[in-house]
Every structure is written in C-alpha cells, then in structure tokens.
Write an enzyme that holds these catalytic residues in place. Structure first.
Site, PDB file in Angstrom:
ATOM      1  N   SER A  55      32.038  43.210  29.316  1.00 34.98           N
ATOM      2  CA  SER A  55      32.492  44.012  30.450  1.00 34.98           C
ATOM      3  C   SER A  55      32.875  43.084  31.588  1.00 34.98           C
ATOM      4  CB  SER A  55      31.398  45.005  30.852  1.00 34.98           C
ATOM      5  OG  SER A  55      31.856  45.862  31.879  1.00 34.98           O
ATOM      6  N   THR A  56      32.144  43.121  32.712  1.00 35.20           N
ATOM      7  CA  THR A  56      32.492  42.294  33.861  1.00 35.20           C
ATOM      8  C   THR A  56      32.481  40.813  33.502  1.00 35.20           C
ATOM      9  OG1 THR A  56      31.404  43.932  35.267  1.00 35.20           O
ATOM     10  CG2 THR A  56      31.943  41.807  36.270  1.00 35.20           C
ATOM     11  N   HIS A  81      35.373  46.665  28.403  1.00 40.04           N
ATOM     12  CA  HIS A  81      35.472  47.803  29.327  1.00 40.04           C
ATOM     13  C   HIS A  81      36.686  47.582  30.229  1.00 40.04           C
ATOM     14  CE1 HIS A  81      30.824  48.401  28.991  1.00 40.04           C
ATOM     15  NE2 HIS A  81      31.470  48.836  27.924  1.00 40.04           N
ATOM     16  N   MET A 115      28.047  44.145  33.132  1.00 41.76           N
ATOM     17  CA  MET A 115      27.034  44.996  33.755  1.00 41.76           C
ATOM     18  C   MET A 115      26.537  46.035  32.760  1.00 41.76           C
ATOM     19  SD  MET A 115      28.678  45.775  37.493  1.00 41.76           S
ATOM     20  CE  MET A 115      29.302  44.456  38.545  1.00 41.76           C
ATOM     21  N   ASP A 124      25.408  48.479  27.639  1.00 43.98           N
ATOM     22  CA  ASP A 124      26.229  48.907  26.505  1.00 43.98           C
ATOM     23  C   ASP A 124      26.211  47.829  25.432  1.00 43.98           C
ATOM     24  OD1 ASP A 124      27.943  50.510  25.021  1.00 43.98           O
ATOM     25  OD2 ASP A 124      29.756  49.649  25.935  1.00 43.98           O
TER      26      ASP A 124
END
Length: 367
Positions: A191-192, A218, A308, A311
């Site tokens: 993600s991030t 994401h 973050m 998941d």
C-alpha cells in the site's frame, strides 16, 4: 505534541479549507502555507514541518520539482494531492518517484459533499505519515535511483543499490538465504510506499524469471493501468494490468486493477470481480492471497511490503495453513510499517528482508 503541517496549494480556497480541517484536530497544527513550489521550499527550510501537503499544478515551480528539492535539502514526508485522471496518475507516480510518501485525490466536490468524511481521512492520513518510521535521510536518493532504473533494467546492467541503514543491514543479516522451491505463483501485496517498493523489487528480476506474479497495490482505478505501463517500461519481466480471463505464465506480472478484486479460479485463471463495498480495500491483498492459497496450496510465495493497515494478514494465514511461504519487508526500509508488522506480529512470516534485498532474494529463491 502536535504534528506540524505545511499546506502548499495555489488555490486560496483549498489552502483555507485544508487549514480549517487540520486546525480542527487537536493533534495537528498548521505552521504555514505556500502558494507555489518555491515558497514551499523556503517554508520547509524555515518552519521544519513534520508533514507537507503538496499540490502539483502551481505557478513558478510545480509540486514535483518542489518535492525533489525538499527531499534533497530537508527531507520531509510529503502528501500529494492528485486528480483522478490519466494525467493525475502520471503526475502522482512522478511525485512518488521524486520522494513523496503518499497521495490523495483532490476533489473540491468531496470536500463540499462529505466534509466530515474528508476531514477524518485527511487528518488520519497526515498523522499516519507523521508517525511513520521512515528514515527520510536514507531514502532521499529515491528519485535518482528510480530514474536510473529506466536506463538499466532492460539491458540487464547491474543496478546500484540504495543507501541502507544499519538497522536494515542488521535485520537482513538475520535471515538465511531463501530455500529454493518450484513456486507456481509469487504474489506481492502493498500500500503506502508500494509504487517505489514494487519498482525496486521487480527491476531486480531477470527476463527469464520462472514464476508468474500477481501484484496487489492499493490504488484508484484510474491509476493502476498507468502504473503497470510504467513498471513494464522499467522491468525486464513483462508487467500489465490484469484482465478477466488472463492466464498466468512465467515472467508475467499482473497488477490487480483498482476498484476491483482479483481472484483465481480452480484452473488458476484470473477473475476480476466488482469491488465489494463491505471491504475497505479494492483491490484487497487478503482476497488475492486467500484465492491463491485455495488454488495453489503450498506452491505460493507471498511477499508483504510497506503499507498502512493490516491487509494481507488473514490471507497470509490461509497461505501458511496450506504450507506456502510468506516474506515481510523489514521495519527499517518501510515507508509505513503497518502491513508487514501485522504479518510479523501474527508470526506468519518465514523471512524478514530489507527492501534492498527482496528482489535478489526472490530471483535466487525461484531459480
């Protein structure tokens, strides 16, 4: 202690609105504003903010140029605002290459229509970025490293490693060389910080990489196609956005499309399904990992990179129950140590590696 925020935007309305939103949160303090990239650099040097929110299109100097200079002169976490368009996707990816930590869609309509939801999202995002353990001084060469990939990845010339922290070296040295296995699938969730991390991992893989890959990042729907195209240009393996009915094959990396869910049917064929509104993430790492576990059992290597949230943890649990392998990125090299931390805290990892090492270790493990 409040998180100090510098707001940079050429729109007076947006500067005022963001200032109001951040000032309404006791944990945030707006220490200054700027209307162009040059002012942003000056204010960053003067005010030493914890986080900078940055627009792209501005007079005198655009946001990407400002980010590059800020990362060179006073490394600071930057949150970019981007439009949800093809051009917005390109600009966002350029900004992440330049050193920005994360991005959010810029929408005047959303601020007017859902003020409380936007406020919560913005404030949480800024606080998460401020709390991140990112060692910006060690990552400030990201833009130069990224631009060098394009010139070297296709030719097979060796890539210069990024600078590494002592803790990253120590963590990496604790892990033995990965055991070679005949994996039928490698799947990576992030993600991030993921766009740059995926770029660094995938550009280390040889053209004849023997396993298929599925990537779950994401990212909004308008961004994933542009991101896949960028990766394809930089990598020796083939990378493209996944489509319903795609077949897995060695040396092909399929990126899950934004706003959808990627699963595998009983034959290992890719199925793209509508994003379920009950799920926080679209695409979801858990969904893809769980599907891979059901189809390929113990023949999967799953890797969880920076991001973050948690998941991927439950999907990794299913993979481990089937006998598959799970790697996690180490804390020192993460932009946000959320997703890998969830794996490690649940004791679902077989190895923890620095981002600098993952690509080569992946290549070695799948020979």
């Amino acid at each position: 202690m409040s998180v100090k925020v510098l707001v940079v935007d050429d729109s007076g309305f947006f500067r005022r609105r963001l200032t109001e939103i951040f000032s309404s949160d006791a944990g945030l303090e707006v220490v200054g504003t700027a209307s162009n990239g040059r002012e942003a650099i000056e204010q960053a040097l003067l005010l030493k903010p914890d986080v900078i929110t940055m627009d792209y299109e501005m007079p005198l100097m655009d946001g990407i140029s400002a980010v590059r200079q800020i990362m060179q002169r006073c490394p600071t976490p930057v949150l970019m605002f981007s439009s949800l368009t093809c051009e917005g996707a390109r600009v966002t990816l350029d900004a992440l290459d330049a050193g920005a930590v994360d991005y959010l869609p810029k929408s005047f309509e959303d601020i007017s229509r859902n003020p409380e939801k936007v406020k919560q999202l913005l404030c949480e995002k800024v606080k998460d970025i401020a709390r991140s353990n990112r060692r910006l001084s060690a990552f400030s060469g990201t833009a130069a490293l990224s631009s060098g990939f394009a010139a070297t990845a296709r030719t097979g010339a060796p890539l210069a490693p990024a600078r590494r922290t002592d803790s990253a070296l120590a963590a990496s040295s604790l892990c033995a060389a990965p055991r070679r296995r005949a994996y039928r699938l490698v799947t990576i969730g992030t993600s991030t910080g993921g766009p740059v991390a995926l770029q660094q991992v995938l550009t280390r893989l040889p053209e004849n990489f023997p396993a298929p890959l599925i990537l779950v990042q994401h990212m909004p729907a308008t961004f994933t196609k542009a991101f896949a195209e960028r990766l394809d240009k930089l990598c020796r393996i083939e990378v493209r956005e996944a489509a319903d009915g795609d077949h897995l094959r060695p040396g092909l990396a399929l990126l899950a499309p934004g706003g959808k869910q990627l699963m595998l049917d009983g034959r290992g064929v890719v199925r793209i399904l509508p994003g379920d509104e009950r799920l926080n993430y679209k695409p979801s790492v858990d969904i893809t990992f769980g599907s891979a576990a059901k189809v390929f059992q113990d023949k999967v290597l799953a890797i969880v990179l920076t991001g973050m949230g948690a998941d991927g943890r439950e999907g990794a649990r299913l993979l481990k129950a089937c006998g598959s392998q799970v790697w996690a990125q180490d804390e020192a090299s993460c932009v946000i140590y959320g997703m890998p931390m969830a794996i490690v805290k649940a004791n679902l990892h077989d190895a923890i590696y620095s981002l600098d090492d993952i690509g080569q270790r992946l290549a070695d493990a799948c020979q």
